[in-house]
Design an enzyme around this catalytic site. Sequence first.
Site, PDB file in Angstrom:
ATOM      1  N   GLY B 263     -12.005  57.323  25.235  1.00 48.18           N
ATOM      2  CA  GLY B 263     -11.968  58.316  24.176  1.00 48.18           C
ATOM      3  C   GLY B 263     -12.530  59.640  24.639  1.00 48.18           C
ATOM      4  N   GLY B 265     -14.981  62.718  24.836  1.00 52.71           N
ATOM      5  CA  GLY B 265     -16.404  62.945  24.636  1.00 52.71           C
ATOM      6  C   GLY B 265     -17.255  62.496  25.794  1.00 52.71           C
ATOM      7  N   GLU B 288      -5.258  58.827  26.284  1.00 56.15           N
ATOM      8  CA  GLU B 288      -4.688  59.969  25.565  1.00 56.15           C
ATOM      9  C   GLU B 288      -5.107  61.293  26.187  1.00 56.15           C
ATOM     10  OE1 GLU B 288      -5.914  59.289  21.527  1.00 56.15           O
ATOM     11  OE2 GLU B 288      -8.017  59.579  21.976  1.00 56.15           O
ATOM     12  N   ASN B 378     -15.123  64.799  13.100  1.00 58.74           N
ATOM     13  CA  ASN B 378     -13.903  65.250  13.765  1.00 58.74           C
ATOM     14  C   ASN B 378     -12.652  64.589  13.180  1.00 58.74           C
ATOM     15  OD1 ASN B 378     -15.648  66.648  15.492  1.00 58.74           O
ATOM     16  ND2 ASN B 378     -15.753  64.931  16.906  1.00 58.74           N
ATOM     17  N   GLY B 382      -7.272  59.077  18.119  1.00 55.39           N
ATOM     18  CA  GLY B 382      -6.481  57.967  18.640  1.00 55.39           C
ATOM     19  C   GLY B 382      -7.237  56.663  18.739  1.00 55.39           C
TER      20      GLY B 382
END
Lengths: 495, 495
Positions: B263, B265, B288, B378, B382
């Site tokens: 993810g 971050g 992603e 946020n 995904g």
Amino acid sequence: MLGHRIRRKSLLDKVTTPEAAASLIKDGMIIGMSGFTRAGDAKAVPIAMVEKAKSDPFKITLITGASLGHDIDRMLTEAGILARRMPFQVDRTLRAAINRGEVMFIDQHLSETVEHLRSHQLGPLDYAVVEAAAITEDGGIVPSTSIGNSASFAILAKKIIVEINLSQPLALEGVHDVYIPTKRPTRVPIPVVACDSRVGFPYVPIDPDKIAAIVVTNEKDSFSTVEAPDAETQAIAAHLIHFFEREVAIGRLDLSLQPLQAGIGTIANSVLAGLADGPFRDLRMYSEVLQDSTFDLFDAGKLSFASASSITLSAACSDRVFNQFHKYKDRLVLRPQEISNHPEVIRRLGVIGINTALEVDIYGNINSTHVNGTHMMNGIGGSGDFARNAYLSIFVTKSLAKGGRISSVVPMVPHVDHTEHDVDVIVTENGLADLRELAPRERAGLIVTHCAHPDYREALLDYFQRAMARGGNTPHLLGEAFSWHMRQQATGTMK
Amino acid sequence: MLGHRIRRKSLLDKVTTPEAAASLIKDGMIIGMSGFTRAGDAKAVPIAMVEKAKSDPFKITLITGASLGHDIDRMLTEAGILARRMPFQVDRTLRAAINRGEVMFIDQHLSETVEHLRSHQLGPLDYAVVEAAAITEDGGIVPSTSIGNSASFAILAKKIIVEINLSQPLALEGVHDVYIPTKRPTRVPIPVVACDSRVGFPYVPIDPDKIAAIVVTNEKDSFSTVEAPDAETQAIAAHLIHFFEREVAIGRLDLSLQPLQAGIGTIANSVLAGLADGPFRDLRMYSEVLQDSTFDLFDAGKLSFASASSITLSAACSDRVFNQFHKYKDRLVLRPQEISNHPEVIRRLGVIGINTALEVDIYGNINSTHVNGTHMMNGIGGSGDFARNAYLSIFVTKSLAKGGRISSVVPMVPHVDHTEHDVDVIVTENGLADLRELAPRERAGLIVTHCAHPDYREALLDYFQRAMARGGNTPHLLGEAFSWHMRQQATGTMK
């Protein structure tokens, strides 16, 4: 007679008693057993296991397709046989044991269990115990009224016990389509591209040497307990028909809609049956269980094809269907539940999923399983497989329960099975909330005014308005969010 | 020079100013804009829209791939242009407007937005505003550092505004693989069967007559704000490496693991970078966004291929990668986010998903988005696409926030983005809880003892034990479930 059912002659030697078969099951084993929404469950071996446990206590992990009939989960629970149980159940006695923490229940999306077995994250299975209508010349297992997880259980288990059920019509042979996803990393796309795609074998291909025992039974499936439509489920169906008609009118759907899925139970069954009253035609189902409503739609000339993993009918409907199965057979296919519920296929086909909620909250999060957020009813079942991947994810519920003492629309659900992202439409007898492309604050207004019962609407709006004053994308008052549930626990009513 | 970028000569006539392009955008329009995790966002037209709004106020629905860079969401918010925004954002000013209820934010699984457009449940799009590295002889749009939703935006919009960004290397041409699912009811399987499958066009095929305006820009993407690994993220990575090593040792995985997703971050990026320290080889990514860690793994010789929808790098890493893009190009592919995040492909490949939790509860439900259950950070992004369909769904978080005043392990999360069914492993700096095939009561024990910070462990166990006395499959005390959050709101700390 048995030669028609066990067509591989060498296997006739494996025919034995349920007691002898059950004696193979030992303490600590992991057992995969057939049965999906009561259909096609093993009927003799589990009863013999219960008898055996009386003198020789033992515990197992029991994995099934979904729910079993014949009070088998009750008897296994009372006999103390179940250490662990997955992925679904509907039995009152087992449920109580789960809620006391005596049986470890692993509640799973129904498409996922055999993925875990195949990747060795679960298992290995010591025995598969599967009901069959027949065994072919090659030793292939012809399932009966469900496939569920039985195909992968038989393929993956060390050994197999088959129950040949003489009461299951041999005409079932040919209705099954057994396709198992290939192994990673060379897995290929699942070739199902339409409800009526046939992409596999009409039997479960296994090494016949793995068959350890065959037991012959002659008992019918437990009949479904689905209740007849009532005024409220008819109102829900009417709202949904009106919604579909509007979608057709604005050109998003045609009169054949999209492939339909309906969850297990009275409300979804009634809603589906209600579609017979609309202008629709050439409907198709891509579902997990075919209930009475499927055959009502066939008989009404509304349904052209139905794909699922099981057939579970009332006594009357069962007679009607199985006494003239030729009328329906070429418009039916039964698949492994991994395929009937596969995200890949559901998303490809664009299924309209209709599932039942226990309760919904003002933002459209759904509790399908846990009373007061703590006590398990049945399990998430296949609802998540469909709701997440559907073209349209619809949840239905009556707006009241327990004679009006409980509102099915609450400020916040104390257990989330489906998040608001996976919920497009909510319908109660009061109305329909079309939540597509709306923000949470917009969803709340629609859900409260269209779906909540008038008796609770004002209190819900009051909560929502006071919460909005505190801000947020999904405004809540954490100190009050569960006050309705706590009041009901303390006083018997949410009012 | 521009002839190399706009290779269809007739389109050179369409080159205009950002102001002229922005003047096409009218009040009430639905606009699809490129940009995914800051990469490949439209950079000039939105700024010109902000200028235009000063004299001519207007409001739009803005749909993007994911987050934008260059403070564009801030400026659009301050200019009052955003009536509705989907499916993801990371901007502080926009977030505040969302939480005040001024901008309607529709938080969506990133794979789903263009499905809704394609099926006319959302839209129609008036304009697509997309950044491109070039336009081909046939009028095909060559995206830049992200595809996101741009391909379907351009295909489905009535008209297109293209921003040709001269600062984006032309070497990007060829890295894209634009495959769009075919229309239902004749949709075929998505042919991606491996991370390196190429199944589409290296550009977005559109009717060039739909291009209404072309604007030329020369500004780089905003750099990522990912922070360097610290002691805690390194500890999380070490726990995860140890876990993967054990999975390899018992034969469930080999040293190439399964395709990896991480993810957006700091924590997920650090964890992925940490894999360079393990014994793994021939790793592949099906993710992603590709962050610095991807290129660290390439440079360490650990990664053989990476598929994603965008490349978002720090300033230093961006120089390193784009100054010698030939080193990486044949090991990279960028796809539409619908394909990078598609349930069908994620499940087929058996992705290991590593996503970040804001907080987890004792049963393993995850809140990724809403502070105190109400205020949006946020968006779900995904994470749900991957967590639901992954071979292994891993969530990472530091066990404490705000200097220890907040525990990231709480009795009950006040907002659920991922249910316990979709969470296999939770890792904090304290340890790792392997939750696979465990019942909720078993999960609770592991999460509290392995993941919670020692400062909060006793209080969590006390809650769990008192809840168990009340029974249930997921025991809770509804009157106390959110008491930690309420205490923190009232006193500044959960202690």
